[in-house]
Enzyme design. Sequence first.
Site, PDB file in Angstrom:
ATOM      1  N   HIS A  18       0.882  -1.081   0.023  1.00  9.31           N
ATOM      2  CA  HIS A  18       0.088  -0.108   0.230  1.00  9.31           C
ATOM      3  C   HIS A  18       0.719   1.262   0.033  1.00  9.31           C
ATOM      4  O   HIS A  18       1.351   1.609   1.073  1.00  9.31           O
ATOM      5  CB  HIS A  18      -0.975   0.002   1.125  1.00  9.31           C
ATOM      6  CG  HIS A  18      -1.852   1.327   1.178  1.00  9.31           C
ATOM      7  ND1 HIS A  18      -3.484   0.693   1.187  1.00  9.31           N
ATOM      8  CD2 HIS A  18      -1.993   2.362   1.161  1.00  9.31           C
ATOM      9  CE1 HIS A  18      -3.999   1.830   1.068  1.00  9.31           C
ATOM     10  NE2 HIS A  18      -3.275   2.751   1.039  1.00  9.31           N
ATOM     11  N   HIS A  20       0.991   4.828  -2.209  1.00 11.60           N
ATOM     12  CA  HIS A  20       0.328   5.830  -3.238  1.00 11.60           C
ATOM     13  C   HIS A  20       1.559   6.470  -4.166  1.00 11.60           C
ATOM     14  O   HIS A  20       2.375   7.056  -3.618  1.00 11.60           O
ATOM     15  CB  HIS A  20      -0.495   6.772  -2.815  1.00 11.60           C
ATOM     16  CG  HIS A  20      -1.603   6.292  -2.243  1.00 11.60           C
ATOM     17  ND1 HIS A  20      -2.953   5.965  -2.871  1.00 11.60           N
ATOM     18  CD2 HIS A  20      -1.885   5.609  -1.021  1.00 11.60           C
ATOM     19  CE1 HIS A  20      -4.033   5.684  -2.253  1.00 11.60           C
ATOM     20  NE2 HIS A  20      -3.250   5.151  -0.982  1.00 11.60           N
ATOM     21  N   ASP A  22       1.464   8.959  -6.039  1.00  9.91           N
ATOM     22  CA  ASP A  22       1.077  10.386  -5.998  1.00  9.91           C
ATOM     23  C   ASP A  22       1.525  10.835  -4.520  1.00  9.91           C
ATOM     24  O   ASP A  22       1.418  12.093  -4.295  1.00  9.91           O
ATOM     25  CB  ASP A  22      -0.125  10.804  -6.488  1.00  9.91           C
ATOM     26  CG  ASP A  22      -1.187  10.404  -5.865  1.00  9.91           C
ATOM     27  OD1 ASP A  22      -1.214   9.386  -5.428  1.00  9.91           O
ATOM     28  OD2 ASP A  22      -2.449  10.781  -6.187  1.00  9.91           O
ATOM     29  N   GLY A 179     -10.438   7.267  -1.992  1.00 16.84           N
ATOM     30  CA  GLY A 179     -11.567   8.363  -1.866  1.00 16.84           C
ATOM     31  C   GLY A 179     -12.267   8.452  -0.610  1.00 16.84           C
ATOM     32  O   GLY A 179     -12.241   7.678   0.369  1.00 16.84           O
ATOM     33  N   HIS A 206      -9.963   0.817  -0.235  1.00 18.01           N
ATOM     34  CA  HIS A 206      -9.746   1.488   1.102  1.00 18.01           C
ATOM     35  C   HIS A 206     -11.191   1.467   1.900  1.00 18.01           C
ATOM     36  O   HIS A 206     -11.965   1.781   1.397  1.00 18.01           O
ATOM     37  CB  HIS A 206      -9.524   3.018   0.524  1.00 18.01           C
ATOM     38  CG  HIS A 206      -8.126   3.274   0.094  1.00 18.01           C
ATOM     39  ND1 HIS A 206      -7.611   2.861  -0.995  1.00 18.01           N
ATOM     40  CD2 HIS A 206      -7.027   3.992   0.747  1.00 18.01           C
ATOM     41  CE1 HIS A 206      -6.473   3.152  -1.308  1.00 18.01           C
ATOM     42  NE2 HIS A 206      -5.902   3.986  -0.150  1.00 18.01           N
ATOM     43  N   GLU A 209     -10.884   3.124   7.383  1.00 21.73           N
ATOM     44  CA  GLU A 209      -9.837   4.270   7.660  1.00 21.73           C
ATOM     45  C   GLU A 209     -10.713   5.246   8.269  1.00 21.73           C
ATOM     46  O   GLU A 209     -10.676   5.562   9.612  1.00 21.73           O
ATOM     47  CB  GLU A 209      -9.082   4.443   6.560  1.00 21.73           C
ATOM     48  CG  GLU A 209      -7.903   5.752   6.870  1.00 21.73           C
ATOM     49  CD  GLU A 209      -7.231   6.187   5.653  1.00 21.73           C
ATOM     50  OE1 GLU A 209      -6.379   6.774   5.876  1.00 21.73           O
ATOM     51  OE2 GLU A 209      -7.888   6.202   4.522  1.00 21.73           O
ATOM     52  N   ASP A 302       2.038   3.972   2.755  1.00 18.67           N
ATOM     53  CA  ASP A 302       0.463   4.886   2.328  1.00 18.67           C
ATOM     54  C   ASP A 302       1.274   5.874   1.742  1.00 18.67           C
ATOM     55  O   ASP A 302       1.277   5.938   0.405  1.00 18.67           O
ATOM     56  CB  ASP A 302      -0.166   5.315   3.691  1.00 18.67           C
ATOM     57  CG  ASP A 302      -1.488   5.881   3.312  1.00 18.67           C
ATOM     58  OD1 ASP A 302      -1.859   5.656   1.963  1.00 18.67           O
ATOM     59  OD2 ASP A 302      -1.930   6.596   3.972  1.00 18.67           O
TER      60      ASP A 302
END
Length: 367
Positions: A18, A20, A22, A179, A206, A209, A302
């Site tokens: 996991h 990202h 970006d 999202g 996701h 969380e 993350d």
Amino acid sequence: MTQLGADTIRALPKVLLHDHLDGGLRPETVCELAHAVGHELPHDEPAALADWFETAASSHSLVRYLETFTHTVAVMQTADALERVAREAVIDLAADGVVHAELRWAPEQHLRSGLTMAQAVGAVQTGIDDGVAHAAAQGHTIRAGQILTAMRQEDRWREVADLAIARAGDGVLGFDLAGPEDGFPPGRHDQVWRHLASHQVPVTIHAGEAAGVDSVAEALHTGQALRLGHGVRIADDITFPGHGAPRDTARLGPVAHWVRDQQIPLEVCPVSNTQTGAAESVANHPITRLKELDFAVTLNTDNRLMSRTSMTREMMLLNTEAGWTLDDLLDVTVAAAWSTFVHHDERRTLVEQVIVPGFQKIERALL
């Protein structure tokens, strides 16, 4: 409990499920790319910008945390930029001891300069391949692939799913949904999950969380998720034993039982969770209690830029603040290796020929 030094932990083989794309840019790269396209940043100097990202992300608000991506996404709108970011991500992860990485990102967010989603995915794959080759030249072996993310609040799930299907086995390892959890459940486009399953494309979602147990349940039962992105709110469905009480006195609710019984991997990101308020601290993070109860816990970063973290830092904090041992770190690494979105024989090779020997080498060195 023996404290493990940074060099020792960095030398451990690591598996990252996991991360990202970006959220893992180098601050220097953000500044250079922003200057090239005329995007205004909160700070133009890399060190100050890195401080800003960490401060903004540490607001204990997932909404504020996600706002920081405005700047990284803005500078990742061309093929060259995507290639560079992907290449540098792989190089940085390999230098940190990561031997298998699954980089997730949302192609739909990178089309402002005229790229199609397919072209964007192709650019990222070129960058990943270049990064793997560059890492090999530096003496680091890493395997890396993409997980394509659809954004919950948008309606391009089917397009992203079709692209994941088309590129399956060609650099793309799976599909993700990210999202805002609240108000955008997997059931909005429930046909997508059947479509992905019919083409044998694995799914991670996701969930657990920013929202609780219901979000986890829908990710599993509607979204057919094989892994849970974060998933820490499954702790809301558990009554943990008091201090000193036997762990088998914990009482699990039906969703928690399902997650543990089926050994659904939890892609836990301790530092990020403390920033968004999903956990108070690494010392008190649910990851330790979930691991003690035999949940399939994996350890992840993350967003390395926003959290100013790395797999080495995540492991170090668990060692120093939560009392984790080398054996604990091995457990979550093996769990992650067995949870990768590659074939079973490849997982076995990763565990038996890379992870276990790598940890044994470090253990012998510490004797």
